[in-house]
Design an enzyme around this catalytic site. Structure first.
Site, short mmCIF file in Angstrom:
data_model
loop_
_atom_site.label_atom_id
_atom_site.label_comp_id
_atom_site.label_asym_id
_atom_site.label_seq_id
_atom_site.Cartn_x
_atom_site.Cartn_y
_atom_site.Cartn_z
N HIS A 195 1.27 0.11 4.88
CA HIS A 195 0.05 0.49 4.16
C HIS A 195 -0.82 1.45 4.97
O HIS A 195 -1.36 2.40 4.43
CB HIS A 195 -0.73 -0.78 3.81
CG HIS A 195 -1.82 -0.57 2.83
ND1 HIS A 195 -1.61 -0.53 1.49
CD2 HIS A 195 -3.15 -0.36 3.01
CE1 HIS A 195 -2.76 -0.31 0.87
NE2 HIS A 195 -3.72 -0.21 1.77
N HIS A 254 -3.81 -0.71 -5.95
CA HIS A 254 -4.17 -2.07 -5.58
C HIS A 254 -3.24 -3.03 -6.32
O HIS A 254 -3.67 -3.95 -7.00
CB HIS A 254 -5.65 -2.36 -5.86
CG HIS A 254 -6.42 -2.69 -4.61
ND1 HIS A 254 -7.43 -3.60 -4.56
CD2 HIS A 254 -6.26 -2.25 -3.34
CE1 HIS A 254 -7.89 -3.68 -3.32
NE2 HIS A 254 -7.20 -2.87 -2.57
#
Lengths: 233, 742
Positions: free
Chosen positions: B47, B94
């Protein structure tokens, strides 16, 4: 003399600038921001409580705002006959502050709703509606709220009716009122009311969002022009 | 409390590989402390580090045109729009948080992307999203869908930025792993652009905004693994959003940036203090000395490890010009927000972390970050087996539906085609009073106050095409997004991308990823829309399914004159309807194939980028000449769905049409083919006389289809349906499903 508008800024207000812009740039009037921690109304003749989420509104909408320093001054101002208009969250604050009767419940759908709606004008003889001609069966103004379901006891409703305090009701484009066009479940399709004295208006629809011709809707101007008309004549 | 002993096993538990752990040992020349291990594990997570994607991303066009800040240099890309203004925009995923906690997952997605915009000094003016769920007939899907929409709505509505456009798709491939991609667009005066940098020895480092709690610890690591049954237990990794505080943070941040008191500022998203301190230091070739005792905490007993890894929302790290600390503090006081000096800039390039009288970490900042010491991998690629099967498909073997009226109504009822009004009416689409064209048309158009200009914006991706042909499918995503901008009257300016893929360690997934990037690069170069930044989300897999590869494209365009703004619906009786572009009878990967025949196969439609570019240039030219009353691009559901939409999208004034469409081999193919580079336009009868010579001269193929009239949707010799019936299907299908009526 041009009237001076004061737009109250709570930390979570988010329609404060929109109201300021509509009054200043579209309607060419004097306008100033009033910070929530102050108690000085800066000699404004009209107070606007704008839409938004005053203090986050994680509790009941408007429940905290009514205790802010600026609201003490606004309440005094209203009691002395000053013109106050509460839009959306501002309407909720006026209810919490006891300047208008009734309460707001969550929308019947339990969902936030944002769209253009039509309003039938029930009383054209007020500070806030005198510019809306009789030929105008309905005005188009957007709503955007999660708690706009107006509720009051039978007695209160009766007195609102008897005193012609109900100004705006949700309708279709021809001014016809029905359950189908009620966006939030409000009693009697109520969208906006005034106090008995007629100097305080609360309305869920956002007139400041329907002023700029660029956005292809201008019916919100009627409300501000009515106030200007009253104060200048 | 005694910290756990750091071993290889513990490092592996933190998601580091053995190779990566050895690298940590080499960098430090010793065994890391527990806090250091935590910092390395989040900073080198997929990430934060983009370790498996960056090599591919670097092949994208990342400069040129009106680009002011290139991809990866700052929190978001920046494009010049004239008048001293620039537009900042970015999209971010998300997905993992939303899969386990849809409301907060989606809400904090919006909050995170907004911070990326206003840390640049830009005021957010619009929010968009791209959402994908499993089949809407499934109860869990409806729960996720409802929660995600509420989360996006509640956050954006309170924050005070209109949510103006997006897309929602439903497909079984997203059943266990929905995709929630949020995009934000902001405007900044070029003089007031802020940078995410820390430099100048002795300059104070301040943490501002919310206090720090235990929420979201290891969020970045969680986002870097596949979703499994165990994911439910990761719910504490999901952060909790507070849009009210974010609104305060926005106002305070813009105020201090405008006053010029800052060296730099960065928001705290993934990996919290670890990420912001190391990235800002590395960017400034500096170091930082941080004392965690000064960080305002939400709860007692937090360890250095927890403070460094917390992903509590609504926080920023500021590097302030020495001497301006008090002024900065006054602004945050005014907005009732925390503002504490937690350290200062050093010149040794090291991140020193102290807590409770102990040195908890000493790491060279450069070694932690992307472009520095973070690992970079190029993975093995292999074409997936399934493509052999899907390519065998021959559309000529399909049975032709007997009743095309019925077939059309079925396709038109697909939740992928019908109006998403149920979604966007829950969003405040009008706050800030700039929304000239809101949701429901090809792209949203947002006014730039005081100028005769507007911005057009949209997100797009047909992931079924990408699944069937990653390279061509991704080109189509870019082309369609640009087409939507042009249909609205805008010139495409730039692209942000959200790359949602499976596990990159699977060669088939990595092949899809590399192909998609190759296609995107080619298309973006053709449309002169550099990629300004974005986000990669790998590991979008659940035990049952891997999602379709989904490279979502977000695009912003400039409407150079407000008179160019064009909407998609028919305007007046008697107007003439034209088709621009040509049908190639392509039903591979189409909505028709899926809905009527329950097949996902074939190839994606072809896309000829030269042809597409020419179409867009021609259309924009016609719009600028004032010859186009409506323009709508043809996508899912083919020409039939596009025409029907033109009739009914404007609920205040629905008008029918009578058209004839060319049939090559089969009527069903002609109705539902999803051939690219096609647009439906309408024009007045008198303007049609000027329009036709222009079209002939342009060299693009076009055809007069018919005329706007009546109260039915009529395609000669094929179908005829009353508008009231179409409108009911279009606007009420999703509300009925969500209220349990269907």
């Amino acid at each position: 003399m041009k009237p001076k508008f004061g737009v109250v800024v709570f930390p979570g207000s988010n329609c404060d600038y929109d109201a300021y812009y509509a009054i200043k740039k579209i309607l060419d009037q004097d306008v100033t921001f009033l910070w929530h921690k102050e108690n000085n109304l800066d000699e404004a003749n009209v107070i606007i409580l704008p839409g938004g989420f005053s203090y986050g509104d994680y509790l009941r909408t408007g429940a905290i705002a009514r205790f802010s320093p600026i609201m003490n001054s606004v309440i005094d101002f209203a009691h002395k006959g000053g013109i106050v208009i509460g839009i959306c969250n501002g309407f909720q604050i006026l209810l919490e502050a006891g300047l208008l009767p009734g309460v707001m419940l969550r929308n019947m759908s339990l969902q936030f709703v944002c769209k253009d709606v039509y309003l039938s004008t029930e009383n054209r003889n007020t500070f806030f509606s005198n510019e809306i001609q009789i030929e105008k069966k309905a005005i188009k103004i957007p709503i955007a709220h999660g708690e706009g379901n107006y509720y009051a006891s039978d007695d209160v409703l009766k007195s609102l009716q008897e005193n012609n305090q109900i100004i705006f009701r949700y309708s279709d484009s021809s001014g016809k009122i029905s359950d189908e066009v009620n966006p939030n479940g409000s009693l009697m399709n109520i969208a906006g009311i005034i106090n008995k004295q007629g100097n305080v208006l609360g309305m869920m629809p956002h007139p400041e969002r329907a002023c700029d011709p660029v956005l292809n809707k201008t019916d919100g101007q009627f409300i501000f022009k009515s106030i200007i008309n009253y104060l200048t004549n | 409390m005694k910290e756990p002993e750091v071993t290889l096993e513990l490092a592996l538990e933190h998601g580091l590989t053995e190779e990566e752990y050895n690298r940590v040992l080499k960098i430090l020349g010793r065994t890391p402390t527990f806090t250091e291990l935590g910092i390395f594990s989040v900073m080198w997570s997929e990430h934060c580090s983009y370790k498996n994607s960056i090599a591919q991303l670097k092949t994208l066009p990342r400069s040129g045109g009106r680009l002011l800040v290139a991809a990866g240099e700052e929190n978001a890309g920046l494009i010049d729009i004239g008048d001293d203004l620039a537009v900042a925009f970015k999209i971010e995923s998300h997905n993992h948080p939303s899969a386990v906690e849809p409301y907060q997952g989606a809400a904090t997605g919006v909050g995170g992307i907004m911070r990326d915009i206003f840390t640049m000094g830009a005021r957010p003016i619009a929010s968009l999203n791209s959402l994908r769920f499993g089949s809407l007939s499934d109860a869990r899907t409806r729960y996720l869908f409802d929660g995600v929409v509420r989360g996006i709505g509640d956050y954006g509505n309170s924050f005070g930025v209109p949510t103006v456009a997006g897309e929602v798709y439903f497909d079984e491939s997203y059943q266990g792993n929905p995709l929630v991609n949020a995009m934000a667009v902001g405007i900044v005066n070029k003089k007031h652009v802020a940078s995410a940098v820390a430099k100048g020895v002795g300059n104070p480092v301040m943490i501002v905004g919310s206090s720090t709690g235990r929420d979201g610890i290891h969020g970045a690591t969680f986002a870097s693994e596949e979703i499994s049954e165990k994911s439910e237990s990761k719910r504490p990794s999901v952060q909790v959003g507070d849009p009210f505080t974010e609104k305060l943070l926005l106002e305070a941040t813009l105020e201090i940036i405008k006053n010029g008191w800052l060296v730099g500022i960065q928001d705290m998203g993934a990996a919290g203090i670890s990420c912001s301190t190391s990235e800002m230091s590395a960017k400034g070739n500096a170091g930082m000395k941080i004392n965690l005792d000064r960080v305002p905490l939400r709860e007692d007993g937090m360890t250095a490890y927890e403070i460094m890894l917390s992903e509590s929302q609504e926080r920023m790290l500021c590097c302030v010009k020495k001497g301006y600390e008090d002024k900065v503090k006054q602004v945050f006081d005014k907005w009732d927000l925390n503002c504490e000096i937690i350290g200062e800039v050093t010149d040794d390039g090291l991140l020193h972390i102290d807590y409770q009288g102990e040195r908890k970490a000493t790491i060279p900042a450069f070694e932690l970050v992307l472009g520095g010491g973070a690992p970079v991998y190029i993975r093995e690629q292999k074409e997936p087996e399934y493509l052999k099967e899907t390519r065998k498909f021959n559309q000529n073997t399909l049975p032709e539906p007997k009743d095309l009226n019925e077939a059309f109504l079925k396709v038109f009822s697909s939740p992928n085609i019908v109006s998403k009004r149920w979604v966007y009416e829950q969003y405040d689409t009008m706050v800030r009073t700039n929304t000239i064209v809101g949701p429901g048309c090809d792209a949203a158009v947002i006014y730039i106050k005081g100028k005769n200009k507007a911005l057009a914006m949209k997100t797009d991706c047909n992931s079924r095409y990408v699944y069937l042909n990653p390279k061509e499918g991704t080109k189509i995503a870019v082309a369609e997004c640009a087409r939507n901008i042009v249909c609205s009257g805008g010139v495409p300016l730039g692209v942000t991308n959200c790359l949602n893929f499976g596990n990159p360690y699977k060669p088939e997934v990595y092949w899809q990823f590399a192909q998609a990037i190759a296609g995107m690069g080619e298309a973006c170069r053709k449309f002169e829309t550099p990629v300004t930044g974005g986000n990669v989300s790998f590991y979008n897999e659940s035990p049952d399914t891997a999602v379709y590869p989904t490279p979502t494209i977000g695009m912003v365009g400039l409407v150079e004159d407000l008179s160019h703004i064009t909407t998609s619906y028919f305007k007046n009786e008697g107007d003439i309807i034209y088709l621009l572009g040509e049908d190639r009878e392509e039903v591979g990967g189409s909505e028709y194939l899926k809905i009527i025949h329950n097949i996902v196969a074939g190839d994606s439609p072809q896309i000829n980028l030269n042809e597409e570019k020419k179409l867009q240039e021609t259309l924009l030219n016609l719009i600028r000449k004032g010859l186009v009353k409506s323009a709508h691009d043809i996508s899912e559901g083919g020409i039939a769905a596009a025409l029907a939409e033109c009739c009914i999208i404007n609920q205040e004034k629905q008008i029918g049409c009578e058209v004839e469409i060319p049939v090559k081999s089969r009527k069903d193919f002609s109705l539902f083919s999803e051939s690219q580079s096609r647009v439906i336009i309408s024009t007045s009868e008198s303007d049609s006389l000027k329009l036709e010579p222009e079209l002939r001269q342009s060299g693009i193929s076009f055809l007069k289809l018919g005329v706007v009239k009546g109260s039915s949707f009529k395609i000669k010799d094929i179908l005829e349906i009353k508008l009231s019936e179409l409108s009911d299907i279009y606007f009420n299908t999703i509300p009925k499903i969500m209220s349990g009526e269907e």
